[in-house]
Design a protein around this motif. Sequence first.
Motif, PDB file in Angstrom:
ATOM      1  N   CYS A 547       0.833  -1.189  -0.043  1.00 49.36           N
ATOM      2  CA  CYS A 547       0.101   0.031   0.117  1.00 49.36           C
ATOM      3  C   CYS A 547       0.859   1.029   0.075  1.00 49.36           C
ATOM      4  O   CYS A 547       0.555   2.245  -0.750  1.00 49.36           O
ATOM      5  N   ALA A 590      -3.985  -4.971  -1.663  1.00 48.47           N
ATOM      6  CA  ALA A 590      -3.303  -3.813  -0.735  1.00 48.47           C
ATOM      7  C   ALA A 590      -2.903  -2.651  -1.972  1.00 48.47           C
ATOM      8  O   ALA A 590      -3.068  -1.501  -1.484  1.00 48.47           O
ATOM      9  N   GLY A 594      -3.737   1.180  -2.014  1.00 43.49           N
ATOM     10  CA  GLY A 594      -2.755   2.107  -2.089  1.00 43.49           C
ATOM     11  C   GLY A 594      -2.856   3.155  -3.124  1.00 43.49           C
ATOM     12  O   GLY A 594      -2.474   4.239  -3.260  1.00 43.49           O
ATOM     13  N   SER A 629      -7.459   4.187   3.984  1.00 49.54           N
ATOM     14  CA  SER A 629      -6.771   3.195   3.506  1.00 49.54           C
ATOM     15  C   SER A 629      -6.198   2.400   4.590  1.00 49.54           C
ATOM     16  O   SER A 629      -6.117   1.005   4.444  1.00 49.54           O
ATOM     17  N   ILE A 633      -7.120  -1.634   4.896  1.00 53.97           N
ATOM     18  CA  ILE A 633      -6.041  -2.787   4.855  1.00 53.97           C
ATOM     19  C   ILE A 633      -6.267  -3.654   6.030  1.00 53.97           C
ATOM     20  O   ILE A 633      -6.204  -4.928   5.722  1.00 53.97           O
TER      21      ILE A 633
END
Length: 878
Positions: A547, A590, A594, A629, A633
Motif C-alpha cells: 500500500c 493492498a 494504495g 486506506s 487494509i
Amino acid sequence: MKFSSSLKFNAVSEWWDEYINYDALKKYIYQLEKQTVTFRDAAHDLEANEQTSLIQGQDHLSTDALFIPLLDRELKKICLFYEMQESELLKEVDSLQSLVQQQEDRGPDVGHQYESHGYDDEDEDEDEDDFDMHSAEPSWSRSPTGRRHRSSSDARGMIASNRRQDRQAGNRRYSLSSNEDHMDLEASIASLRSQAHQQELSESSQLMPPAGRGKSTSRSPIRSARAMATQLFRKGSVASEAPETVWTARNNYAMDIQLLFKRRIANLYLSLTSLRSYVELNYTGFRKILKKYDKLTDSNLKDHYIHDVVEQAPPFIQATKDKLNHAIDTLIQLYTRCVTRGDLSTAKRQLKMNQREHIAWERDTVWRQMVGHARRGEESATVRALGGTLVLEPEKGLLDISTPVGRIKFKRNHISLLVAIVTFIVLLNVTVIDKIAANRCFAILVFATLMWATEAIPLFVTSMLIPLLLVCLRVIQNDGERLSTPEATKWIFSVMFTPTIMLLIGGFTIAAALSKTNIDKVLITRVLALAGTRPSTVLLAFMGVACFASMWISNVAAPTLCFTLIKPILRTLPARSNFAPCLILAIALAANIGGQSSPISSPQNLIALNEMDEKVDWAKWFAVALPVSTISIVLIWLLLLVSYRPARSPDGEGDIEIRPIRPTRDPFTAKQYWVCFICIVTIALWCVEHEIEEWVGDMGVIALIPIVAFFSTGVLNKDDFDQFLWTVVFLAMGGIALGKGVTSSGLLDVMDNIIRHMVEDLSLYTVVLVLSVIVLVVSTFISHTIASLLLVPIAKQVSSSLPGNPQNLLIFLTALICSTGMGMPVSGFPNQTAATQEDDMGQLYLSNIDFLKNGVPASIIATMVVSTVGYLLMTIIL
C-alpha cells in the motif's frame, strides 16, 4: 540484467553446453534452501541450545557436501574444454607464424616466375588435374635449365591450407558469415587459377627454350631480349628503394596473399578472444552462483571455493591467462606485419572492430528476430510461456468467413469496434437532444464509452480520437455559437495539457528515480526485516508495504516489486500451503487500496483533481485517504486470515514458519540522499500548495522541481524519460478533452436537468450510497482510470443539483471508490499481475474462485469504509 540472461547474451552459441550450467545450479540451490528451512524447524523443536547449534552446523555441512560435487563437475567440464581449445588454437598460431615466414622468404614475385618448359596442352591439363584442393603440398614445375622452382600452385596450396584451417576453426568460432567467407575463398582460388593459367599460356608462347629442350619455338630473340631488359630494369629500381616484400607489393599475387592472411589472422584472433571471454564468463558464473548459495543457505563457501579451487584450476591461473594473452599479442604483431605495414595502433583498431562487428551482428540478429516477432505479432498471434520458451499461438477468431479475396477472421475486438461505429453513426443521425452540438457530443460520449469499455482499440488511441471528433463535428461552442474548426482546434489543444498532466509526469519522475536508485527496495526490505517469521505478521507487513509503495511508485510498479521480494518466501513454503495464494492476493488488494492514498498514486486521483473547481491540497487528501486506506487494509487482512488460515501447515499439524527477509546492507549513497531530499521537498510543497499559490501558481509547477533536479544531475536520463507511461498521459488528456467538450457543447446542462429531477428528493448521504454502488460495479469490470473518466463528470454534475454544492466531496469519493473495484482478475493492474503468478511447476497460485471468494468481499468492505469513514472525514475537512 540478471547473470543468466547476460550469460546467454555473451556466450558463444556453439560452446553453449560447455559453459557453467548456471540455471541448473540455481534451481538446486533453491532445493537446498528449502531443506535448510526444514532443518531449522527441526532445530526449533529441540530445547537445548547446544543441540540447536549442532543441528545448525550440520545444516551447513550437509548443504556444502551436496553442492560442492556439482561445482566440481562443472569446473572439470570447463577445464577439459578449455585445454582442448587452447591446444588447438596455440598450434594454429605457431603454424600461422611459420607460414608468414615462409611467404616472406619466397618474395613478392613468386607468382610471376613462370618459365616455359615445353609442355603441350595435354601436359597443361594434367598439371591442372594434379592440383589437390585438400592438400597443402604445392605442385612443381621444371625450368629449362633443369632447376625446380615453386609455381603458382604454391599460392593454391597455401589457399587450400587456409581454407582447411578456416573450416576447422569455424567449428569453434561463432562467426555467422561462413558462407560469405567460403564464397570469398572460392573467388580467390578462381582468380589465382586464372592468373596462373594466363601466365603459363603467355610465357609458353613467348619464351624460347634452350637448344635441345622443349618443343615450343613460338618466341623470337627480340621478345626474349625485351623481357630480360624489363626484368633487369625492375630489379634495379627496387634495389634503389626499400626492399619490397609480399606484404608491401601491389601485384595481384601479393594482394591476394595479403587478403587471405588478413582473413585468417582476424578469424584466429576472434577465436582466441572468444576463449578469453569464455574464461571470464565462467569465473563470474562461479562467483555469482556461490554468492547466491551463501545468501540463501547462510553458508560461507564462496571465499574458500573461489580462492582454493577455482583460481587454482588451469584456465583461471595467471600463467594460463598470460599464455593466452601472449598468443593474442602475437596475432596482433602478425596482423601489423602482414596487413597494416607496421602500424600497430591501426592493427589493434581493425581487429577489435572486426570482433565487435561479429559479436554485435550475432546479438543483433537474435534479438532483432525476437523483437520483430513481437512487433509484427505474427498474424495477431498471442505469446504464451511454455516451459521457459516463448510460443506463438494464433488468436482464434469468433467468426471465420471465406470470401473471394481470402478468409476474413472476425475477432472479439473487431466485433466490438463494429458495434461502436454503428452505434455512433445511428446516434449522429437520430435526434436525442434538440441542440445539434449537444446531440453530436452525446454520440461521441457513447462511442468513447463503448470503445474504452470493450478496448476494441488501445485505450490511448480512443483518447486521441476524441479531439479529432470534437473538432471535425464542430461540437465546441462559445456563448452558444459553434466555433469554426481552426478556432476549435486551438481551443481543444490548449485545454488538453493542464497542470494535472504535469503533475502526472512529475509523479512518473519521482517513481523512476526511487526505482532506479534502488531506494524503494532498500526501504521495503528494511521494513519487512522487522516483520519476523509469523505468517499473520508477515502478511500484514507485506500489505502495508504494498500500500505504501503504491502511493509513490504507482500501483503498477509496486505489486511487481513486491512479487519479486516474496519469491524467496514462496520457494521455502511447504507444498499446497495456503500462505502462498493468500500472500499474493493480499499484495494485489493492498496495491489497489494504495491507489487511493495519494494524489499521484493513480491516474483516477489526478482526473478527480482536475475536475475540482477548487483543488484539494495534499494535506487534506492525506487527512482523508490515509485513515480510509489503513482501516481498509486491516479489515481485508482479517478477511484473508479467516478465509485462508495461512498459518496452518498443509498436513494440519502445527503452524508454518516464514523465512525472514534480509535487509540490504549497502549504505545509502550520495545519489540516494539527493533523491530522497528532492522527493521530500516536492511532497512538502504539494502539501502546502494553497499557502504558496501566489508564488508557484499550481501543483503542476511544483512537479517541475523533480524533473529538473533528476534529469539535470544525471539521476535519470533520456532513456528513463522515454520509458514513462506516456499511454496513460494521452489517456488522461483524451479524458480531459471529452470533459471539456461535454461542458462546451451544452450536453452538461441537459444532463444537469435530468439528474436534478432524479435526486431532488434524495438526501446527500443517500446520493453517496447510490453513487458508491454504481462506481463500484463499473470499476470492477473496466479499468479504474476509464471508470473515473466516465463517472467523475457525472459526480460533478450530480453535486450541482444538491444543496450546498458538495462538488469536491462527491468527486473525491468517486475517485477513492474507483480504486476499490478489485473483485475480478481483470480489475486493475495489481489483480492482473497477481493472476499470472506461477509456482515452480508452472501452476497458477490464484484462480477465479480466489478473486470471487475474497476479492468481491474485499471490494465491498473497502467501499463501505469510503462511504462511511471517508464521508465523515470529508464533511469535516472539506
